[in-house]
Design a protein around this motif. Structure first.
Motif, PDB file in Angstrom:
ATOM      1  N   GLU A 161       6.036  10.186  -6.508  1.00 35.18           N
ATOM      2  CA  GLU A 161       7.391  10.106  -5.916  1.00 35.18           C
ATOM      3  C   GLU A 161       8.075   8.762  -6.163  1.00 35.18           C
ATOM      4  OE1 GLU A 161       6.553  13.242  -2.244  1.00 35.18           O
ATOM      5  OE2 GLU A 161       6.542  11.066  -1.862  1.00 35.18           O
ATOM      6  N   LEU A 162       7.270   7.771  -6.555  1.00 31.82           N
ATOM      7  CA  LEU A 162       7.813   6.443  -6.891  1.00 31.82           C
ATOM      8  C   LEU A 162       7.354   6.146  -8.305  1.00 31.82           C
ATOM      9  CD1 LEU A 162       9.163   3.716  -5.879  1.00 31.82           C
ATOM     10  CD2 LEU A 162       6.850   2.968  -5.292  1.00 31.82           C
ATOM     11  N   ASN A 163       8.247   5.590  -9.138  1.00 27.98           N
ATOM     12  CA  ASN A 163       7.888   5.364 -10.545  1.00 27.98           C
ATOM     13  C   ASN A 163       7.290   3.973 -10.799  1.00 27.98           C
ATOM     14  OD1 ASN A 163      10.588   7.163 -10.440  1.00 27.98           O
ATOM     15  ND2 ASN A 163       9.150   7.917 -12.014  1.00 27.98           N
ATOM     16  N   VAL A 164       7.852   2.953 -10.139  1.00 23.29           N
ATOM     17  CA  VAL A 164       7.405   1.572 -10.394  1.00 23.29           C
ATOM     18  C   VAL A 164       7.558   0.744  -9.123  1.00 23.29           C
ATOM     19  CG1 VAL A 164       7.933  -0.578 -11.656  1.00 23.29           C
ATOM     20  CG2 VAL A 164       8.103   1.638 -12.835  1.00 23.29           C
ATOM     21  N   THR A 165       6.591  -0.180  -8.895  1.00 21.21           N
ATOM     22  CA  THR A 165       6.822  -1.240  -7.903  1.00 21.21           C
ATOM     23  C   THR A 165       6.513  -2.580  -8.566  1.00 21.21           C
ATOM     24  OG1 THR A 165       6.328  -2.105  -5.691  1.00 21.21           O
ATOM     25  CG2 THR A 165       4.499  -1.060  -6.885  1.00 21.21           C
ATOM     26  N   VAL A 166       7.435  -3.523  -8.410  1.00 19.86           N
ATOM     27  CA  VAL A 166       7.285  -4.870  -8.987  1.00 19.86           C
ATOM     28  C   VAL A 166       6.591  -5.741  -7.940  1.00 19.86           C
ATOM     29  CG1 VAL A 166       8.541  -6.918  -9.808  1.00 19.86           C
ATOM     30  CG2 VAL A 166       9.357  -4.605 -10.389  1.00 19.86           C
ATOM     31  N   GLU A 167       5.496  -6.380  -8.316  1.00 18.81           N
ATOM     32  CA  GLU A 167       4.699  -7.125  -7.330  1.00 18.81           C
ATOM     33  C   GLU A 167       5.419  -8.379  -6.824  1.00 18.81           C
ATOM     34  OE1 GLU A 167       1.094  -8.909  -8.806  1.00 18.81           O
ATOM     35  OE2 GLU A 167       0.082  -8.651  -6.877  1.00 18.81           O
ATOM     36  N   ALA A 190       0.832  -1.222   0.000  1.00 15.05           N
ATOM     37  CA  ALA A 190       0.000   0.000   0.000  1.00 15.05           C
ATOM     38  C   ALA A 190       0.861   1.264   0.000  1.00 15.05           C
ATOM     39  CB  ALA A 190      -0.914  -0.012   1.223  1.00 15.05           C
ATOM     40  N   GLY A 191       1.985   1.224   0.753  1.00  6.82           N
ATOM     41  CA  GLY A 191       2.868   2.405   0.806  1.00  6.82           C
ATOM     42  C   GLY A 191       3.415   2.769  -0.560  1.00  6.82           C
ATOM     43  N   ALA A 192       3.681   1.770  -1.376  1.00  6.53           N
ATOM     44  CA  ALA A 192       4.216   2.022  -2.719  1.00  6.53           C
ATOM     45  C   ALA A 192       3.151   2.668  -3.600  1.00  6.53           C
ATOM     46  CB  ALA A 192       4.699   0.714  -3.335  1.00  6.53           C
ATOM     47  N   PHE A 193       1.914   2.183  -3.493  1.00  7.26           N
ATOM     48  CA  PHE A 193       0.843   2.782  -4.302  1.00  7.26           C
ATOM     49  C   PHE A 193       0.630   4.240  -3.908  1.00  7.26           C
ATOM     50  CE2 PHE A 193      -0.994  -0.318  -7.153  1.00  7.26           C
ATOM     51  CZ  PHE A 193      -0.470  -1.512  -6.681  1.00  7.26           C
ATOM     52  N   LYS A 194       0.708   4.528  -2.617  1.00  5.97           N
ATOM     53  CA  LYS A 194       0.539   5.906  -2.137  1.00  5.97           C
ATOM     54  C   LYS A 194       1.655   6.795  -2.700  1.00  5.97           C
ATOM     55  CE  LYS A 194       0.063   8.500   2.227  1.00  5.97           C
ATOM     56  NZ  LYS A 194       0.599   8.497   3.594  1.00  5.97           N
ATOM     57  N   ALA A 195       2.887   6.278  -2.714  1.00  4.11           N
ATOM     58  CA  ALA A 195       4.020   7.068  -3.235  1.00  4.11           C
ATOM     59  C   ALA A 195       3.901   7.249  -4.748  1.00  4.11           C
ATOM     60  CB  ALA A 195       5.334   6.370  -2.885  1.00  4.11           C
ATOM     61  N   MET A 196       3.394   6.213  -5.448  1.00  6.80           N
ATOM     62  CA  MET A 196       3.219   6.355  -6.911  1.00  6.80           C
ATOM     63  C   MET A 196       2.136   7.386  -7.201  1.00  6.80           C
ATOM     64  SD  MET A 196       3.702   2.646  -8.752  1.00  6.80           S
ATOM     65  CE  MET A 196       2.487   1.744  -7.789  1.00  6.80           C
ATOM     66  N   ALA A 218      -5.191   0.539  -6.578  1.00  8.37           N
ATOM     67  CA  ALA A 218      -4.734   0.690  -5.177  1.00  8.37           C
ATOM     68  C   ALA A 218      -5.873   0.408  -4.200  1.00  8.37           C
ATOM     69  CB  ALA A 218      -4.189   2.094  -4.967  1.00  8.37           C
ATOM     70  N   GLU A 219      -7.049   0.917  -4.534  1.00 10.61           N
ATOM     71  CA  GLU A 219      -8.204   0.757  -3.625  1.00 10.61           C
ATOM     72  C   GLU A 219      -8.693  -0.688  -3.574  1.00 10.61           C
ATOM     73  OE1 GLU A 219      -9.815   5.362  -4.196  1.00 10.61           O
ATOM     74  OE2 GLU A 219     -10.720   3.688  -5.335  1.00 10.61           O
ATOM     75  N   SER A 220      -8.377  -1.458  -4.625  1.00 11.64           N
ATOM     76  CA  SER A 220      -8.879  -2.844  -4.680  1.00 11.64           C
ATOM     77  C   SER A 220      -7.928  -3.848  -4.022  1.00 11.64           C
ATOM     78  CB  SER A 220      -9.048  -3.259  -6.156  1.00 11.64           C
ATOM     79  OG  SER A 220      -7.748  -3.406  -6.743  1.00 11.64           O
ATOM     80  N   ARG A 221      -6.727  -3.385  -3.636  1.00  5.94           N
ATOM     81  CA  ARG A 221      -5.762  -4.374  -3.153  1.00  5.94           C
ATOM     82  C   ARG A 221      -5.923  -4.684  -1.671  1.00  5.94           C
ATOM     83  NH1 ARG A 221      -1.724  -5.911  -6.257  1.00  5.94           N
ATOM     84  NH2 ARG A 221      -0.130  -6.016  -4.676  1.00  5.94           N
ATOM     85  N   LYS A 222      -5.466  -5.899  -1.255  1.00  3.41           N
ATOM     86  CA  LYS A 222      -5.657  -6.355   0.134  1.00  3.41           C
ATOM     87  C   LYS A 222      -4.530  -5.897   1.062  1.00  3.41           C
ATOM     88  CE  LYS A 222      -8.058 -10.750  -0.901  1.00  3.41           C
ATOM     89  NZ  LYS A 222      -7.886 -12.221  -0.873  1.00  3.41           N
ATOM     90  N   TYR A 223      -3.417  -5.410   0.479  1.00  2.28           N
ATOM     91  CA  TYR A 223      -2.279  -5.045   1.360  1.00  2.28           C
ATOM     92  C   TYR A 223      -1.474  -3.925   0.740  1.00  2.28           C
ATOM     93  CZ  TYR A 223       0.414  -7.747  -2.049  1.00  2.28           C
ATOM     94  OH  TYR A 223       0.983  -8.222  -3.208  1.00  2.28           O
TER      95      TYR A 223
END
Ligand code: GYE
Length: 329
Positions: free
Chosen positions: A274-280, A264-270, A324-329
């Motif tokens: 401020e964050l470009n990509v997060t690999v799941e 969730a923190g990565a989605f908030k930063a994207m 982001a809103e649909s994810r569990k974590y």
């Protein structure tokens, strides 16, 4: 007389063998081949509670055990290898435990305790982290292809730095002995050459926001000649973002940032740019792990690795907020 002595000796040996005082204990669980989840008593050796990914992983095991009626004995290793090994011995000696699940802090040092578990008739399943041990010593490993995550991260960094005159990248590494850190670093290095990326700094931030920030702050005091940061997990990426901002740089703009986990923190930063990509990296592994453990408890042979299926999330995705809103974590 000799016959009577022989008879007594044979009777004693048979008795010792049956009660298991001297003979090899039967290793098959009594419920096999009809064990159910309610027969499972799981000793779970979790790494610790180092961040959002780990919290989601622990919740998955607790919630799924509740749903399935599994008795779960949860052991927090507090990110200390000696403590994790001690917990392993504790579960081997616990007569109630018939399945041990391990999220290994480090890849090495497990062979002896795995052999003891096998002799004690305990099923061992590896979750999240792989280890360097003979595969016959555990039922299966369920976790991500960390090297592929590293390759994806490099591909994304190449895309972000396309056209950049310089491609100096700093790497924030997880716990250096862990499979996740080793393999992500290896995968990134396999692919970065395709676009001329140079890793000019690399150091552990131990998966944490605090240490990720401290390491990046120290590097920025030496130089600001950096075009990208590869953080091996989101927490260290968030720490780097804080350090860049305090140094007057725009994270995600002046310095491109790619991290791993998709928490969730990565989605908030994207969403904040401020964050470009997060690999799941999928932490919700408990259903797969418990299913595999039950099959092993019933004597089934399993593939030695079941890799998780995972994606990549980018700040420029049009429906990022909905995702982001649909994810569990
Ligand atoms: O990336 C990190 C956690 O083993 C995949 O461990 C896991 C890693 C994850 O500390 O956030």
């Amino acid at each position: 007389m000799r016959a009577r002595i022989l008879y007594v000796v044979l009777a004693v040996c048979l008795l010792v063998g049956l009660v298991g005082c001297g003979g090899k204990k039967s290793t098959a669980p009594a419920c096999r081949p009809n064990c159910t989840y309610k027969d499972m008593v799981v000793g779970f050796l979790q790494t610790g509670s180092e961040g959002g990914w780990r919290a989601a992983n622990s919740a998955s095991f607790r919630e799924t055990a509740e749903q399935l009626g599994i008795t779960l004995k949860f052991y927090d290793s507090q990110n200390d290898l000696a403590r994790q090994v001690a917990g392993f011995h504790q579960f081997i000696q616990d007569p109630e435990v018939n399945v041990i699940i391990l999220a290994a802090l480090e890849t090495t040092g497990w062979e002896e305790v795995l052999k003891e578990a096998q002799e004690a008739g305990k099923i061992v399943v590896l979750e999240d982290r792989r280890i360097d041990a003979p595969p016959e010593l555990y039922a299966t490993y369920i976790g991500s292809d960390f090297a592929e995550e590293g390759r994806k991260a490099a591909d994304e960094m190449c895309r972000l730095l396309e056209g950049s005159e310089k491609k100096n990248v700093w790497e924030l590494v997880g716990n250096v002995g862990s499979s996740a850190a080793k393999d992500r670093g290896q995968g990134f290095r396999e692919r970065m050459g395709q676009c001329g990326i140079q890793i000019t700094k690399s150091q552990t931030g131990n998966w944490s926001i605090t240490e990720g920030k401290q390491v990046t702050e120290a590097w920025l005091k030496e130089t600001t000649d950096v075009q990208g940061i590869f953080a091996q997990n989101d927490e260290m990426g968030l720490g780097a973002i804080e350090a860049l901002k305090e140094a007057g740089l725009k994270p995600g703009v002046d310095v491109k940032i790619v991290s791993v986990d998709a928490t969730a923190g990565a989605f908030k930063a994207m969403l904040a740019g401020e964050l470009n990509v997060t690999v799941e990296c999928n932490p919700l592994l408990a259903p797969q792990v418990y299913e595999a453990a039950l099959k092993a408890l019933n004597g089934e042979q399993l593939p030695k690795w079941v890799p998780s299926q995972e994606g990549v999330f980018r700040a420029d995705m049009p429906n990022l907020k909905e995702i982001a809103e649909s994810r569990k974590y």
